[in-house]
Design an enzyme around this catalytic site. Structure first.
Site, PDB file in Angstrom:
ATOM      1  N   GLY A  65     -14.407  49.253   8.935  1.00 16.52           N
ATOM      2  CA  GLY A  65     -14.022  50.244   9.933  1.00 16.52           C
ATOM      3  C   GLY A  65     -15.080  50.379  11.011  1.00 16.52           C
ATOM      4  O   GLY A  65     -16.199  49.877  10.872  1.00 16.52           O
ATOM      5  N   TYR A 120     -13.103  59.438  16.054  1.00 21.94           N
ATOM      6  CA  TYR A 120     -13.271  58.695  14.800  1.00 21.94           C
ATOM      7  C   TYR A 120     -12.322  59.242  13.742  1.00 21.94           C
ATOM      8  O   TYR A 120     -11.594  58.486  13.078  1.00 21.94           O
ATOM      9  CB  TYR A 120     -14.715  58.789  14.328  1.00 21.94           C
ATOM     10  CG  TYR A 120     -14.918  58.272  12.923  1.00 21.94           C
ATOM     11  CD1 TYR A 120     -14.801  56.911  12.649  1.00 21.94           C
ATOM     12  CD2 TYR A 120     -15.206  59.138  11.861  1.00 21.94           C
ATOM     13  CE1 TYR A 120     -14.973  56.425  11.349  1.00 21.94           C
ATOM     14  CE2 TYR A 120     -15.375  58.662  10.576  1.00 21.94           C
ATOM     15  CZ  TYR A 120     -15.254  57.313  10.325  1.00 21.94           C
ATOM     16  OH  TYR A 120     -15.407  56.831   9.047  1.00 21.94           O
TER      17      TYR A 120
END
Length: 326
Positions: free
Chosen positions: A73, A139
């Site tokens: 990620g 995020y």
């Protein structure tokens, strides 16, 4: 069991792969061309090169696997679209590739983040899995979008979503900053207010991943993972200073200063192409007072942490000393 791990070269990934290998699993690691293979298991796994922007590059690594653990990620970026390109679109492409290469019922464990749920409203109300998700950062938004992407495949694959609290332990560079502050006798107090946090030692987090890997769990389930306790940053620094046999003093830092620093870092990032952890997106998370969650649901599945914060920080500090990080 034949398992594909993404994000295997990161802090969590290294610990997870080593534990999988020690448990007798056959491990494949999906990496970028520029990734540095960890020497700890460079000759013990199968390496595959792939690009999350292109599902076709992912299928060779997926063929024949029994499970996929998706750790990869983006944790820092210049803009929202950069987070989404990996955390959402990359995850979506991985699921698309799995639909072409993997058999029905393949286990898919998606490692999300506490940021996907957002902070709590008070120290007495830790986030739970059934609470509405209100991410406050790009995020967090992108990780929640990643959760949605894998959840859409829950009828074809055995999907499990894990939202860890702050993960720390040997090899963690983020927790290292706290020790460096303590070495300078500083305890930063952002916005003049105490922060409340949940944490989990890397060994316990890996333990939870392995539990969900081995256990039959209803597809689509979501789990928070922590050591079951809530800490203040004051307690965290107190334990660290005691370990280091040093003294610390609180240093209040106005949120305005943090915001200005984040904006400057963002501007410098655009000019230099480099991204720092303290950016405007991180500032939004730093403003929140209660990053806490409950791991009661995980406990009902059999999860029991082996580390409290004192034991975990002691091991982490010893590792930092032995490896020359402090």
């Amino acid at each position: 069991m034949k398992i594909l791990v993404t994000g295997s070269t990161g802090f969590i990934g290294k610990h997870l792969v080593k534990r999988l290998l020690s448990n007798g699993h056959e491990v494949r690691c999906l990496i970028r061309e520029t990734s540095v293979k960890p020497v700890e298991f460079i000759n013990s796994v199968e390496w595959y090169i792939g690009n999350f922007a292109d599902p076709y590059t992912l299928t060779p690594a997926l063929k024949g696997v029994d499970a996929v653990i998706h750790l990869a990620g983006c944790i820092k970026a210049k803009k929202k679209s950069d987070y989404y390109s990996i955390n959402y679109y990359g995850t979506k492409n991985l699921v698309e590739a799995m639909q072409k290469a993997c058999k029905e019922g393949t286990k898919l464990i998606y490692v999300s983040s506490q940021s996907a749920a957002g902070p709590s409203s008070s120290p007495g109300a830790p986030q739970r899995e059934n609470d509405p998700a209100y991410p406050i950062s790009a995020y967090g938004d992108s990780k929640l979008a990643g959760e949605i992407a894998v959840s859409k495949a829950r009828n074809r694959f055995n999907v499990v979503i894990i939202r860890p609290a702050i993960v720390y332990g040997p090899g963690d560079r983020e927790t290292l900053l706290f020790f460096k502050y303590a070495r300078k006798h500083i305890r930063p107090v952002i916005g003049f207010k105490e922060r409340y946090i949940s944490m989990v030692h890397i060994s316990d987090f890996v333990k939870m991943v392995l539990l969900t890997l081995d256990k039959k769990i209803e597809s689509g389930e979501v789990f928070f993972v922590s050591d079951g306790k809530i800490y203040t940053t004051r307690e965290l620094f107190k334990l660290i200073s005691k370990l280091m046999s040093t003294w610390i003093v609180p240093v209040p830092i106005p949120l305005t200063f943090v915001c200005i620093a984040a904006l400057l870092n963002n501007a410098m990032g655009y000019l230099s192409g480099k991204v720092t952890m303290l950016n405007i997106d991180k500032y939004k998370e730093l403003k929140a007072l209660y990053w806490i969650c409950s791991s009661e649901k995980a406990a009902k599945e059999g999860f029991s942490p082996d580390y409290d914060l004192k034991k975990g920080l002691q091991e982490t500090y010893q590792w930092y000393i032995e490896n020359g990080w402090l």
